[in-house]
Structures are given as structure tokens and as C-alpha cells.
Design an enzyme around this catalytic site. Structure first.
Site: not given
Ligand code: AMP
Ligand code: TRP
Length: 330
Positions: A113, A195, A198
Site C-alpha cells: 500500500k 487477488k 475492489k
């Protein structure tokens, strides 16, 4: 019989997809009879990346509605919003004082991230795992059902429980992760190497609120592997193995049985069957989400009750923690 405590949570960052359902929510539903469950909408975690305040508030309700729509029963478990029980943040702070920099630097989720955010990485994103440990330890949680990607965070929660106990005396239960074997990681429909998420393009995921025609299109257009056999082999056939996993969860058929049923049939036939099964699985969920959002009074009542139950437990635990650490006055 005293049931073991179970805790889990999902960030209200966006609509949830079938990866969340298969990897997390579906397991929760099966566990609510067996365990004493707390299911949290972890909004404090959601603000570790920039948020739109209005959207966040809506997503908190959407996520809670989804919890109920998939079959979580407020009579059996507590469903509540993390920020409404301030003890989460307080314990997160205390745990951050016994967490080492290196332990947080090693976290792959933080590395991923923060790479995306460049220089704008907040300290909250870095200490995210200490808040997650607080969520778990606050309730004497024994079992934490999560997807595989959260293993490292659970390991840290275990380390912090042990470290706190040895430093200040027995206070926390050492929790354990509960990971599903097949389907712990649902992969993207447009790229089975990443994976399902969203934050990817819509072609990557099937949202729990996708309409049947959208579901069909996404599955029919999903990437396939070379060859034409319907065979479960994640190494050589990642795309078909992912569809088999999804189909297995939508129909409860075993992998072996699926391979047998589709022997001699092609990818096209199989994809049609997957689309039908996923549509059937999601129809009632989509409908229930809409119904709960149309009648927010009911939803609010459930969240109030969940908050009160959670707050009761959290208050008692924090009294003990403050005393052990030596905070406040005697
Ligand atoms: P997130 O939406 O990333 O906050 O994840 C919420 C929960 O769903 C966590 O327990 C994750 O491990 C799980 N999860 C998220 N994406 C997937 C996926 N593609 N496959 C399986 N589980 C997932
Ligand atoms: N970090 C988890 C995720 O991204 C969400 C989460 C926050 C959680 N606190 C938790 C999961 C405590 C289990 C237990 O999926």
C-alpha cells in the site's frame, strides 16, 4: 457450555465482492452458532488511506447491510461499527508502544500500500496492524477467521499478546487465525495472478450487488488458460482453477465431482455453469442488501445493540489494561 470468542472485521472502503464473501463472510455465517461472535465494520482502518467522508458514512451502512444480507444474525452475534467503541483506538495506542518498528516494516500489506502512495504515506497506514491487534485482543478473542493475506497481521497480534502478558502479567488471550483451505484466495477474473480486489478494474471482480447480466458478462469474458480441460491445477491452470474454486463455493460440490461433471466439456460450457451458480448464490444477497438500506431504522437498531454489547466488554477489559500498564489514578 461457554462458546469461544470469535472476532473479525472488514473495512467499509467500497462494495464487497465474492472474494470477500468466499474468503470471509461465508465462513462467518457458518461459525455464528458455534462461537461467541463479534463482527465489526472497521471504519478506523478505512481512514488509513484517503477517504471521502460522505462516501465512508454510506459505505459503513452498506457493509453492515451486507453482513446481515449474507446471513449474520444479530440474535447470535454482535454487529457494530469500530469507531463507536473508542476503546479500540485506545488499546491500539497502548499496543503501539510495545510494537517494534521492524515488525511493522516487514508487513507486506504496508509495503504494497505504501508503494502505491509514494510520499503521502500516513503513520496510520504504518501502525494499522497494531490497531488490528487491539480489535482482536480487546475481546479475549480466541479465533479470527480471515483470508490468507491477513496471516502476518494475526501473527503480530499473537506476538503482542504474548509480549504484553510477559511484561505486565497475564492480560490477553493469544488468538489464532482460521483460514479456509479452498478459496482462501479468490483471484481476479481478468488476471488470475492477482487477488480479486475492489481496487482493480470492475472486470477483475464480481460485486455482491452486481446484477445477473453483469455477472454473466464478467464470467464469460474472464481469461482462461491454454488447453481445454476442466481440471483443478492452480500452478498450471490458474484461471480455470479459480473458476472451479468459485463454483465449488457456489454449489458446495467437491472439486473432484466438478472435474467429473465437466469431463469432455469445454471452457464455454463450464463458464455458463459458473455464471448460473454465482447468480443463484448472489440473488438473495443483493435483494436483502437493498431491503436493509431501504429500511435504515432496523439497521440502526441492530448497530446500536451491537455497539452497546461490544462497549460493555471493551470497557471492562480496558479497566484491567490501564491498571496493568499503570495509567491514570488508583
Ligand atoms: P478487504 O476487503 O481487503 O478488507 O478484506 C476483507 C476480508 O476479505 C479479509 O478477511 C480478506 O482476507 C478477505 N478477502 C479479500 N479479498 C479476498 C480474496 N480475493 N480472496 C479471498 N479472501 C479475500
Ligand atoms: N485488516 C483486515 C482486512 O483488511 C480487517 C480487519 C481489521 C480485521 N481488524 C480486524 C480482520 C480484526 C480480523 C480481525 O481484511
Amino acid at each position: 457450555m461457554i462458546r469461544q470468542r470469535l472476532f473479525s472485521g472488514i473495512q467499509p472502503t467500497n462494495i464487497l465482492h465474492i472474494g470477500n464473501y468466499i474468503g470471509a463472510l461465508k465462513q462467518w455465517v457458518d461459525m455464528q452458532e458455534k462461537y461467541d461472535c463479534m463482527f465489526c465494520v472497521v471504519d478506523l482502518h478505512a481512514i488509513t488511506v484517503p477517504q471521502d467522508p460522505k462516501e465512508l458514512r454510506q459505505n459503513i451502512l452498506n457493509t453492515a447491510a451486507t453482513y446481515l444480507a449474507v446471513g449474520l444474525d444479530p440474535k447470535l452475534c454482535s454487529i457494530y461499527v469500530q469507531s463507536e467503541v473508542p476503546e479500540h483506538a485506545e488499546l491500539g495506542w497502548i499496543l503501539s508502544t510495545i510494537t517494534r518498528l521492524g515488525e511493522l516494516e516487514r508487513m507486506t500489506q504496508f509495503k504494497d500500500k505504501s508503494k502505491k502512495r509514494g510520499e503521502k504515506v500516513g503513520v496510520g497506514l504504518y501502525s494499522y496492524p497494531t490497531l488490528m491487534a487491539a480489535d482482536i485482543l480487546l475481546y479475549d478473542t480466541k479465533t479470527v477467521p480471515v483470508g490468507e493475506d491477513q496471516m502476518q497481521h494475526i501473527e503480530l497480534a499473537r506476538t503482542l499478546a504474548r509480549r504484553f502478558n510477559s511484561q505486565f502479567g497475564e492480560t490477553f488471550v493469544v488468538p489464532q487465525a482460521l483460514i479456509q483451505k479452498v478459496g482462501a484466495r479468490i483471484m481476479g477474473l481478468n488476471d488470475p495472478k492477482v487477488k480479486m480486489s475492489k481496487s482493480e478494474a470492475p472486470a477483475n471482480y464480481i460485486a455482491l450487488t452486481d446484477e445477473p447480466d453483469v455477472i454473466r458478462k464478467k464470467i464469460m469474458r474472464s481469461v482462461t488458460d491454454s488447453g481445454q480441460e476442466i481440471k483443478f491445477d492452480p500452478g498450471k491452470k490458474p484461471a480455470i482453477s479459480n473458476l472451479i474454486t468459485i463454483y465449488h463455493h457456489a454449489t458446495e460440490k467437491s472439486i473432484k465431482q466438478i472435474e467429473n461433471d465437466f469431463q469432455g466439456k469445454g471452457y464455454g460450457d463450464f463458464k455458463k455453469a459458473v455464471a448460473d451458480a454465482v447468480t443463484e448464490m448472489l440473488d438473495p444477497i443483493r435483494q436483502d442488501i437493498q431491503d436493509y438500506l431501504k429500511d435504515p431504522a432496523e439497521l440502526q437498531k441492530i448497530l446500536d445493540k451491537g455497539r452497546d454489547a461490544a462497549h460493555d466488554l471493551a470497557c471492562k477489559k480496558m479497566c484491567l489494561v490501564r491498571k496493568k500498564v499503570g495509567l491514570g489514578r488508583a
